[in-house]
Design an enzyme around this catalytic site. Sequence first.
Site, short mmCIF file in Angstrom:
data_model
loop_
_atom_site.label_atom_id
_atom_site.label_comp_id
_atom_site.label_asym_id
_atom_site.label_seq_id
_atom_site.Cartn_x
_atom_site.Cartn_y
_atom_site.Cartn_z
N ARG A 195 9.65 17.46 -0.72
CA ARG A 195 9.76 18.78 -1.35
C ARG A 195 9.40 19.87 -0.36
NH1 ARG A 195 6.33 18.72 -6.23
NH2 ARG A 195 8.19 17.96 -7.26
N ASN B 68 -5.87 2.44 -9.03
CA ASN B 68 -5.42 1.08 -8.71
C ASN B 68 -3.93 0.87 -8.92
OD1 ASN B 68 -8.00 0.29 -7.97
ND2 ASN B 68 -8.55 -0.24 -10.07
N LYS C 43 0.30 1.59 -8.57
CA LYS C 43 1.30 1.84 -7.52
C LYS C 43 1.75 3.30 -7.59
CE LYS C 43 6.02 0.31 -6.37
NZ LYS C 43 6.02 1.12 -5.19
N GLU D 108 -3.89 6.64 2.78
CA GLU D 108 -4.81 5.50 2.77
C GLU D 108 -6.14 5.79 3.47
OE1 GLU D 108 -3.74 3.32 0.77
OE2 GLU D 108 -1.69 2.70 1.16
N LYS E 99 0.80 5.97 -5.12
CA LYS E 99 0.01 7.00 -4.44
C LYS E 99 0.72 7.52 -3.20
CE LYS E 99 -3.36 3.97 -4.47
NZ LYS E 99 -2.86 3.01 -5.45
N THR E 100 1.13 6.61 -2.34
CA THR E 100 1.86 7.01 -1.13
C THR E 100 3.21 7.60 -1.50
OG1 THR E 100 0.72 5.36 0.22
CG2 THR E 100 2.86 6.13 1.03
N THR E 101 3.86 7.01 -2.48
CA THR E 101 5.16 7.52 -2.93
C THR E 101 5.04 8.97 -3.41
OG1 THR E 101 5.81 5.29 -3.58
CG2 THR E 101 7.08 7.11 -4.53
N TRP F 294 -7.41 -6.74 5.74
CA TRP F 294 -7.64 -8.13 5.36
C TRP F 294 -6.83 -9.09 6.22
CZ3 TRP F 294 -5.31 -4.71 1.86
CH2 TRP F 294 -3.96 -4.92 1.62
N PHE G 55 -2.90 -4.29 7.52
CA PHE G 55 -3.95 -4.34 6.51
C PHE G 55 -5.22 -4.95 7.08
CE2 PHE G 55 -0.01 -4.59 3.95
CZ PHE G 55 -0.16 -3.39 3.28
#
Length: 196
Positions: free
Chosen positions: A51, A37, A39, A128, A41-43, A93, A91
């Site tokens: 790399r 949950n 911040k 995602e 993950k994508t980063t 939602w 998104f």
Amino acid sequence: MSEQRHQQRQQRLKEQVDARIAAASETRGILIVFTGNGKGKTTAAFGTALRACGHGKKVAAIQFIKGEWPNGERNLLEQHGVEFQVMATGFTWETQNRATDTTACQQVWQHARRMLADPQLDLVILDEITYMVSMDYLDLDELVTALIERPLEQTVIITGRGCHRTLLEMADTVTEMRPVKHAFDAGIQAQQGIDW
């Protein structure tokens, strides 16, 4: 702590690390999952892409959920030959249309299947994708089959909250991002170039 004790401790640590490196003899692509949950993950996924590009590896990325707003990672990585395919509906939602979202997912999934079958690609990012599985836009078995049948040397990164346990079990490396504190919770707007 004396210098001698410090040196002895560091030597023991070095021997342990050297032994683990020597024991790691298998060479193949791996499956990495960034979930949780928090911040980042994508980063983390795109940090790995940077790399890989820096070492001359060929990278491709699929972004599920993301919209058509400016994307810093894409802006930079496309300049280095990274193919991006973006679901571009935004998104779920916001769209609130299951049929449209499912169709958009399936369309971009065809690009992902192609990438996962391409032996020229060293790294494929499925950003995602966990949401696509949990919302039944994408069949879990179809994803699992594509991951199993991918080229042996290809590494895949999956990102998203609530990663299905089957994918967690398949993964070679799993990192769970845990929220401790987030600026947005304090009313600070997300910032271009920092948050997206």
